[in-house]
Design an enzyme around this catalytic site. Structure first.
Site, PDB file in Angstrom:
ATOM      1  N   GLY A 182      26.995  17.213 -30.945  1.00 22.39           N
ATOM      2  CA  GLY A 182      27.891  17.955 -31.829  1.00 22.39           C
ATOM      3  C   GLY A 182      27.752  17.601 -33.300  1.00 22.39           C
ATOM      4  N   ASN A 235      25.753  19.054 -35.384  1.00 30.44           N
ATOM      5  CA  ASN A 235      25.695  20.326 -36.122  1.00 30.44           C
ATOM      6  C   ASN A 235      27.077  20.954 -36.234  1.00 30.44           C
ATOM      7  OD1 ASN A 235      22.844  21.148 -36.964  1.00 30.44           O
ATOM      8  ND2 ASN A 235      22.523  20.367 -34.897  1.00 30.44           N
ATOM      9  N   ARG A 271      23.565  33.018 -14.462  1.00 31.25           N
ATOM     10  CA  ARG A 271      23.649  32.941 -15.937  1.00 31.25           C
ATOM     11  C   ARG A 271      24.514  34.076 -16.466  1.00 31.25           C
ATOM     12  NH1 ARG A 271      19.752  29.335 -17.756  1.00 31.25           N
ATOM     13  NH2 ARG A 271      17.913  29.117 -16.465  1.00 31.25           N
ATOM     14  N   MET A 273      22.208  24.198 -24.756  1.00 27.10           N
ATOM     15  CA  MET A 273      20.984  23.935 -24.001  1.00 27.10           C
ATOM     16  C   MET A 273      20.839  24.826 -22.764  1.00 27.10           C
ATOM     17  SD  MET A 273      19.565  21.930 -25.916  1.00 27.10           S
ATOM     18  CE  MET A 273      19.722  20.648 -27.131  1.00 27.10           C
ATOM     19  N   ARG A 274      21.310  26.050 -22.837  1.00 24.50           N
ATOM     20  CA  ARG A 274      21.153  26.994 -21.730  1.00 24.50           C
ATOM     21  C   ARG A 274      20.516  28.271 -22.258  1.00 24.50           C
ATOM     22  NH1 ARG A 274      21.509  24.671 -17.265  1.00 24.50           N
ATOM     23  NH2 ARG A 274      21.833  26.681 -16.255  1.00 24.50           N
ATOM     24  N   HIS A 288      17.078  25.721 -34.174  1.00 19.78           N
ATOM     25  CA  HIS A 288      15.988  25.256 -33.313  1.00 19.78           C
ATOM     26  C   HIS A 288      15.166  24.203 -34.074  1.00 19.78           C
ATOM     27  CE1 HIS A 288      13.047  25.450 -30.108  1.00 19.78           C
ATOM     28  NE2 HIS A 288      12.112  25.460 -31.044  1.00 19.78           N
ATOM     29  N   GLU A 302      14.211  37.648 -26.290  1.00 17.55           N
ATOM     30  CA  GLU A 302      13.037  36.774 -26.174  1.00 17.55           C
ATOM     31  C   GLU A 302      13.366  35.403 -26.769  1.00 17.55           C
ATOM     32  OE1 GLU A 302       8.389  36.802 -27.289  1.00 17.55           O
ATOM     33  OE2 GLU A 302       9.454  38.696 -27.558  1.00 17.55           O
ATOM     34  N   ASP A 342      13.855  32.141 -28.652  1.00 20.03           N
ATOM     35  CA  ASP A 342      13.514  31.591 -29.968  1.00 20.03           C
ATOM     36  C   ASP A 342      12.625  32.527 -30.800  1.00 20.03           C
ATOM     37  OD1 ASP A 342      14.938  29.266 -29.332  1.00 20.03           O
ATOM     38  OD2 ASP A 342      13.196  28.321 -28.421  1.00 20.03           O
TER      39      ASP A 342
HETATM   40  C1  GRF Z   1      19.717  20.066 -32.425  1.00 16.29           C
HETATM   41  O1  GRF Z   1      18.673  19.223 -32.760  1.00 16.29           O
HETATM   42  C2  GRF Z   1      19.239  21.480 -32.259  1.00 16.29           C
HETATM   43  O2  GRF Z   1      18.073  21.737 -32.942  1.00 16.29           O
HETATM   44  C3  GRF Z   1      18.975  21.601 -30.799  1.00 16.29           C
HETATM   45  O3  GRF Z   1      19.937  20.781 -30.198  1.00 16.29           O
HETATM   46  C4  GRF Z   1      20.280  19.721 -31.060  1.00 16.29           C
HETATM   47  C5  GRF Z   1      21.768  19.588 -31.081  1.00 16.29           C
HETATM   48  O4  GRF Z   1      22.217  18.460 -31.754  1.00 16.29           O
HETATM   49  N1  GRF Z   1      19.020  22.980 -30.409  1.00 16.29           N
HETATM   50  P1  GRF Z   1      23.751  18.210 -31.983  1.00 16.29           P
HETATM   51  O5  GRF Z   1      24.461  18.301 -30.654  1.00 16.29           O
HETATM   52  O6  GRF Z   1      24.272  19.216 -32.961  1.00 16.29           O
HETATM   53  O7  GRF Z   1      23.849  16.826 -32.542  1.00 16.29           O
END
Ligand code: GRF
Length: 213
Positions: free
Chosen positions: A34, A36, A87, A112-113, A131, A165, A167
């Site tokens: 978390g 981000n 899904r 991550m899904r 990404h 598609e 990414d």
């Molecule tokens: C990030 O590095 C992002 O690029 C990838 O998952 C990671 C998440 O990091 N998709 P965080 O949970 O925000 O620390």
């Protein structure tokens, strides 16, 4: 130029920031630490981003993102993918939650899904993802490992629109960093995450400008 003076390159560097009134209603999806999510919260608190995080959806009940939501008082809904038969069924629940919380722009901040057309078509061009590579290189999981194993000297991160598609949607903003001989997966990850925290806010602003016009 001295390398230490130029650790990263971001494009677009400056954006014409039209303020948002009313605030952009964000919904965040996260699976991991978390950091981000926290970067978005900090941008909002510093008034660099006119947005409100209406809710967070996590798929792991013990993830760091949920802890951060609890600290900052953000409504957090746990939708554990293991409890859904497909899904699509999970994505239907995600859409229901976001509609209930009046979300207009979705940010996948370490989700991550793989998402399906059920979600994508409900929020067409209104979902962005961060990404850890310079797309279109190194799509999918383990992007940082892929870059190191390919022996590239420059990698980075991208914020892009989510399409069917993986990414592959329109790239909104990217930041590049060097992979130096002394680097390893951990150090590259640290450098990339520092850039992610900078460009995600820009990506949200650019996506929101497309929505609000
Ligand atoms: C990030 O590095 C992002 O690029 C990838 O998952 C990671 C998440 O990091 N998709 P965080 O949970 O925000 O620390």
């Amino acid at each position: 130029m001295n390398q230490s003076l130029m650790e990263s390159i971001t494009s677009p560097n400056r954006i014409n920031y039209k303020r948002f009134n009313p605030l952009i209603n964000l919904g965040i999806m996260a699976s991991g630490k978390g950091t981000n999510l926290e970067a978005i919260i900090k941008s909002i608190n510093k008034k660099e981003l006119d947005a409100k995080i209406n809710c967070l959806i996590v798929n792991n009940k013990n993830c760091g993102a949920k802890e951060k939501a609890d600290i900052y008082g953000i409504p957090c809904i746990i939708l554990d993918h293991r409890e859904f038969s497909s899904r699509e069924e999970l994505d239907r629940s995600i859409v229901n939650v976001f509609k209930t919380y009046n979300v207009e722009l979705i940010v996948m901040a370490g989700w991550m899904r793989i998402v399906t057309p059920v979600l994508i078509n409900s929020y067409l061009d209104k979902i962005i993802n961060i990404h850890p590579s310079l797309l279109p290189s190194f799509k999918g999981s383990d992007a940082i490992k892929q870059a190191i194993n390919s022996n590239v000297k420059i990698t980075g991160c991208s914020v892009h629109i989510v399409t069917e598609e993986l990414d592959s949607g329109e790239i909104l903003v990217q930041s590049a960093i060097a992979i130096n001989p002394e680097d390893n997966e951990k150090s590259v990850t640290t450098k990339i995450q520092k850039e992610e925290h900078k460009i995600l806010t820009k990506g949200i602003i650019l996506a929101a400008q497309k929505i609000r016009g």
